[in-house]
Design a protein around this motif. Structure first.
Motif: not given
Length: 296
Positions: A209-210, A225-229, A198-201, A235-240
């Motif tokens: 994030t996804i 929100n997966p954030f492998p990059v 997923l990070a590569e994609v 992420d437990p909260a993603t304002g962006a």
């Protein structure tokens, strides 16, 4: 890495910048999304800020690199443990609350790599501090077939897992996020993905994030929100991403004028977070509101 943080990247090697820690989008230090905040990073270069963010270990740390004396305008950069990002919502809320606690509530303006972000902070009768950021202009487009296929494969999802009423999009609210709507709460809860794939994609398509969402009602969503990059599983909260999601809903015509939409995130991680977005069909900017509380 520690040497860069403490010595090589600092104009004054004898002083170590103070890092304060906040949980954003919650009133509970054990909930929300932790963020580091450095209120005076004027003596740090990018290498030192990256090393500092890695030392903190949170998904993001905000660094105030410049501010005019007597002004409520600040230049900010955001770093995950692995890379710099153009904008981070939860670290912005954390930073705004930290500034409000020191200089009083009101309006500030943040100059971020993504653009100008105004923020208004308020303190309620119980002393809780909240912040409302206004994102840069948002936009949203349908995901391409190749983008969707690669993301679903890395997530171990199939097209039948998606909600057909909420089409996959790539949405922007300071940075790009792939938005995928799950067809059920159970599908959203069952998140086991291939971290490296997923990070590569995401690196290939420059997604931050996804944004995985499930619609409980027209004005209430759940998100993950997966954030492998950034070197973080989730992420437990993603304002962006919430800002981008507001643009997504506006593009699809799914919000009435002046709609207030709540997003529950972090529940499946044991760090529940509450985000509110205000979306106006006539305005491309999203307002994102949440509390933040000092950790420790």
């Amino acid at each position: 890495m520690e040497a860069n943080w403490q010595r090589e990247g600092m104009t004054n090697p004898m002083s170590r910048p103070e890092i304060v820690r906040y949980a954003a989008f919650t009133h509970d230090p054990a909930g929300g999304n932790p963020a580091g905040v450095v209120l005076d990073a004027s003596g740090l270069d990018a290498e030192a800020m990256l090393a500092g963010a890695a030392e903190v270990g949170y998904s993001e740390t905000a660094f105030v690199t410049d501010s005019a004396e007597g002004s409520r305008r600040f230049r900010v950069r955001y770093f995950s443990p692995l890379t710099e990002v153009a904008f981070c919502g939860h670290a912005t809320v954390a930073l705004a609350v930290a500034l409000a606690e020191r200089f009083g509530p009101g309006e500030i303006v943040l100059d971020t790599p993504a653009g100008e972000v105004p923020v208004v902070t308020r303190i309620d009768d119980n002393g809780a501090v909240s912040a409302t950021l206004t994102s840069v202009p948002t936009r949203s487009r349908p995901a391409l077939a190749a983008e969707l296929e690669a993301a679903l494969k890395a997530l171990n999802w199939v097209t039948g897992d998606l909600d057909p009423a909420l089409p996959p999009h790539v949405a922007f609210g300071g940075n790009d996020h792939l938005i995928l709507a799950a067809g059920s709460r159970e599908r959203l809860a069952d998140l086991e993905y291939d971290f490296n794939s997923l990070a590569e994609v995401m690196r290939r398509h420059d997604w931050t994030t996804i944004d995985l969402v499930w619609r409980e009602s027209p004005d209430h969503f759940h998100a993950r929100n997966p954030f492998p990059v950034g070197g973080v599983v989730e992420d437990p909260a993603t304002g962006a991403a919430a800002a981008a999601f507001g643009g997504y809903l506006r593009t699809l015509g799914l919000v009435p004028r002046g709609a207030k939409i709540t997003i529950r995130q972090g529940e499946d991680m044991g760090r529940p977070s509450d985000l509110r977005i205000d979306v106006d069909p006539q305005d491309t900017r999203t307002r994102v509101t949440g509390q933040a509380v000092r950790i420790g």
